[in-house]
Design an enzyme around this catalytic site. Sequence first.
Site, PDB file in Angstrom:
ATOM      1  N   VAL A 120       0.802  -1.127  -0.122  1.00  0.00           N
ATOM      2  CA  VAL A 120       0.024  -0.144  -0.045  1.00  0.00           C
ATOM      3  C   VAL A 120       0.847   1.156   0.181  1.00  0.00           C
ATOM      4  CG1 VAL A 120      -1.740   1.205   1.121  1.00  0.00           C
ATOM      5  CG2 VAL A 120      -1.829  -1.147   1.291  1.00  0.00           C
ATOM      6  N   CYS A 121       0.576   2.109  -1.004  1.00  0.00           N
ATOM      7  CA  CYS A 121       1.290   3.443  -0.803  1.00  0.00           C
ATOM      8  C   CYS A 121       2.806   3.140  -0.976  1.00  0.00           C
ATOM      9  CB  CYS A 121       0.844   4.242   0.179  1.00  0.00           C
ATOM     10  SG  CYS A 121       1.364   5.954   0.104  1.00  0.00           S
ATOM     11  N   THR A 122       3.500   3.788  -0.098  1.00  0.00           N
ATOM     12  CA  THR A 122       5.199   3.732  -0.246  1.00  0.00           C
ATOM     13  C   THR A 122       5.552   2.238   0.444  1.00  0.00           C
ATOM     14  OG1 THR A 122       5.306   4.865   2.021  1.00  0.00           O
ATOM     15  CG2 THR A 122       5.586   6.146   0.084  1.00  0.00           C
TER      16      THR A 122
END
Length: 334
Positions: A120-122
């Site tokens: 998720v995301c970074t």
Amino acid sequence: MPKVPRFSPNDHRLVELLAFSEVQMLDVAGPLQVFASANEEARRAGVEPPYRLRVISRDGGAIASSAGLALATEPLSATSEEVDTLIVAGGPGVDRAAEDGGTVDWLRRRASRARRVASVCTGAFLLAASGVLDGRRAVTHWSYCEAFSRRFPAVRVEPDPIFLRDGPVWTSAGVTAGIDLALALVEEDLGRETALAVARYLVVFLKRPGGQAQFSAALSLQMRGDRFEALHRWMRSNLAADLSLSALAAEAGMSERSFSRRYLEETGLTPARAVERLRVEGAGQMLIETDDPVKRIARRCGFGSEETMRRSFLRQLSTTPQDYRSRFGAGPRI
């Protein structure tokens, strides 16, 4: 009530979410709630919940999220234990986590035991540090795509998708995109009906329209160099003017042939595609900040007609100007 299980009702699939100090709270809570809501749908349908959920960290115990709220976690599980879905969260602490050899080594070995792996995301930075993303397509938060690409050249970064799948590996864009990704995983496991019931309960899209380009001016015009920075400023100030190849080459003080070649080399875009992105960007800003009719905005941004602008929005953002305004505008528009 949806028929929840696609797999055996006694098969409680283990979902692990890897967190760390300074994790982004919503990167954990968003996907976790999707799976928890799928379990609630199963209970309402009179069947056993399909998922076992576990939030884990290097040493277990309470860890501080970037929002300051503590998360209770369990220690890293044995790498020999079977796991269905392994999800890596992101957040400001991801770089420190990616430098922790023990965490990275555990992730590499744990991922090899999982049916599917996601970030998720970074969290993609930590997943890439383990080598899991090598040779694969991936996405991360729009503002980190360029840095990610430089740091992990073996990964093919696609900056626009909300989430994407490459075989058993899934990655998602920024923060709330983890909810979109988790809904897709639930849909794969339990079917569209159950995933839609979860989305309705959480009051979110099952499949969000458009990509993350609609949230970022930097993505709507992906200019990597600064050679044409002055030209871009001029283009933004003259969207309704003649922005043909000959006009742009003249403004840049170059021949058409040389300008076209150099521009493509520098930006990765043809001049025509760059003009379209700048015009879509300008129109999007006007749709949000003004009450001007769509037809007037189309003329002011150089599209010529409302239909031309609509086609450009669909091509660039996978949404229409009207839908863009309704989602991002400050209030009702006429």
